[in-house]
Design an enzyme around this catalytic site. Structure first.
Site, PDB file in Angstrom:
ATOM      1  N   GLY A 196      83.786  84.977  89.356  1.00 23.86           N
ATOM      2  CA  GLY A 196      83.627  86.101  90.283  1.00 23.86           C
ATOM      3  C   GLY A 196      82.287  86.239  90.981  1.00 23.86           C
ATOM      4  O   GLY A 196      82.233  86.645  92.136  1.00 23.86           O
ATOM      5  N   ASP A 199      79.654  90.068  89.141  1.00 23.91           N
ATOM      6  CA  ASP A 199      80.278  90.655  90.328  1.00 23.91           C
ATOM      7  C   ASP A 199      80.612  92.128  90.127  1.00 23.91           C
ATOM      8  O   ASP A 199      80.279  92.971  90.940  1.00 23.91           O
ATOM      9  CB  ASP A 199      81.547  89.864  90.735  1.00 23.91           C
ATOM     10  N   ASP A 218      83.614  96.512  84.643  1.00 19.76           N
ATOM     11  CA  ASP A 218      84.800  97.351  84.567  1.00 19.76           C
ATOM     12  C   ASP A 218      84.787  98.040  83.190  1.00 19.76           C
ATOM     13  O   ASP A 218      84.108  99.034  82.999  1.00 19.76           O
ATOM     14  CB  ASP A 218      85.995  96.413  84.775  1.00 19.76           C
TER      15      ASP A 218
HETATM   16  P1  IMP Z   1      85.300  93.935  82.005  1.00 16.14           P
HETATM   17  O1  IMP Z   1      85.108  93.102  80.797  1.00 16.14           O
HETATM   18  O2  IMP Z   1      86.482  94.836  81.889  1.00 16.14           O
HETATM   19  O3  IMP Z   1      84.055  94.705  82.427  1.00 16.14           O
HETATM   20  O4  IMP Z   1      85.738  92.933  83.110  1.00 16.14           O
HETATM   21  C1  IMP Z   1      85.002  92.575  84.173  1.00 16.14           C
HETATM   22  C2  IMP Z   1      85.759  91.495  84.902  1.00 16.14           C
HETATM   23  O5  IMP Z   1      87.076  91.973  85.275  1.00 16.14           O
HETATM   24  C3  IMP Z   1      85.062  91.167  86.194  1.00 16.14           C
HETATM   25  O6  IMP Z   1      84.105  90.168  86.014  1.00 16.14           O
HETATM   26  C4  IMP Z   1      86.221  90.755  87.068  1.00 16.14           C
HETATM   27  O7  IMP Z   1      86.497  89.393  86.862  1.00 16.14           O
HETATM   28  C5  IMP Z   1      87.393  91.562  86.581  1.00 16.14           C
HETATM   29  N1  IMP Z   1      87.619  92.765  87.422  1.00 16.14           N
HETATM   30  C6  IMP Z   1      87.464  94.051  87.067  1.00 16.14           C
HETATM   31  N2  IMP Z   1      87.761  94.891  88.078  1.00 16.14           N
HETATM   32  C7  IMP Z   1      88.112  94.106  89.117  1.00 16.14           C
HETATM   33  C8  IMP Z   1      88.515  94.387  90.489  1.00 16.14           C
HETATM   34  O8  IMP Z   1      88.603  95.531  90.970  1.00 16.14           O
HETATM   35  N3  IMP Z   1      88.789  93.287  91.245  1.00 16.14           N
HETATM   36  C9  IMP Z   1      88.699  92.005  90.777  1.00 16.14           C
HETATM   37  N4  IMP Z   1      88.313  91.710  89.527  1.00 16.14           N
HETATM   38  C10 IMP Z   1      88.024  92.746  88.704  1.00 16.14           C
HETATM   39 MG    MG Z   2      83.845  88.256  86.635  1.00 18.67          MG
END
Ligand code: IMP
Ligand code: MG
Length: 173
Positions: free
Chosen positions: A41, A96, A99
């Protein structure tokens, strides 16, 4: 069918990346900066920001993905790890979007175990509302609401990463 609307324009993105790069350049003056891009990403944001940072740096990458099981905590899988020795480095992780925070929290702890001189995190987007695990974010481009976005490196099903701007994304029947 895919429905989306422009969310951040090329110009807004450019200005924000420049702003972040200026702050980072000031704060890393005289340090031993190792910029680590989290793939896939962050590949677009990473390449933009490192070219605007005005202090010497070394680049490296890691590839990680998180799998969410049910609706609780996910599991992070490493596909490729940093190859540089981090012991004498001021590591800056470049992501990037944050979340749930699960991916970055895992990566942060993993790098801290290797004993870097310092470790900071820069993320282009932050979906604060979705956070499940708290992670200290040192440089944030934009805080965004809980909407799925694509473009500027971000994907849905591995597509749309090449859009030069960021768009909201909805999949309808
Ligand atoms: P986390 O471990 O839930 O914080 O995941 C983060 C990862 O989820 C990011 O590096 C993205 O690859 C993916 N992600 C989370 N939200 C989005 C979005 O709105 N669009 C695309 N990818 C996302
Ligand atoms: Mg990512």
């Amino acid at each position: 069918m895919v429905v989306g609307r422009p969310f951040l324009t090329v110009e807004q993105i450019h200005n924000k990346v420049k702003e972040l790069a200026d702050v980072i350049s000031d704060e890393y003056e005289g340090k031993n900066l190792l910029a680590v891009g989290i793939l896939k990403g962050a590949f677009v944001f990473f390449s933009d920001i490192v070219r605007m940072i005005r202090v010497p740096l070394v680049v490296d990458f890691l590839i990680a993905s998180s799998y969410v099981r049910g609706d609780s905590s996910g599991e992070v899988k490493m596909h490729y790890d940093i190859r540089e020795d981090v012991a004498d480095k001021d590591v800056l992780l470049i992501e990037d979007i944050v979340d749930t925070g699960i991916t970055l929290n895992y990566l942060r702890e993993r790098i801290l175990m290797k004993g870097p001189k310092s470790l900071k995190i820069c993320t282009f987007l932050d979906k604060t509302e979705r956070r499940e695990v708290s992670v200290p974010l040192d440089y944030v481009g934009f805080r965004i609401p809980n909407e799925f976005v694509v473009g500027y490196g971000l994907d849905f099903d591995n597509k749309f990463r090449n859009l030069p701007y960021i768009s909201t994304f909805k999949k309808t029947a």
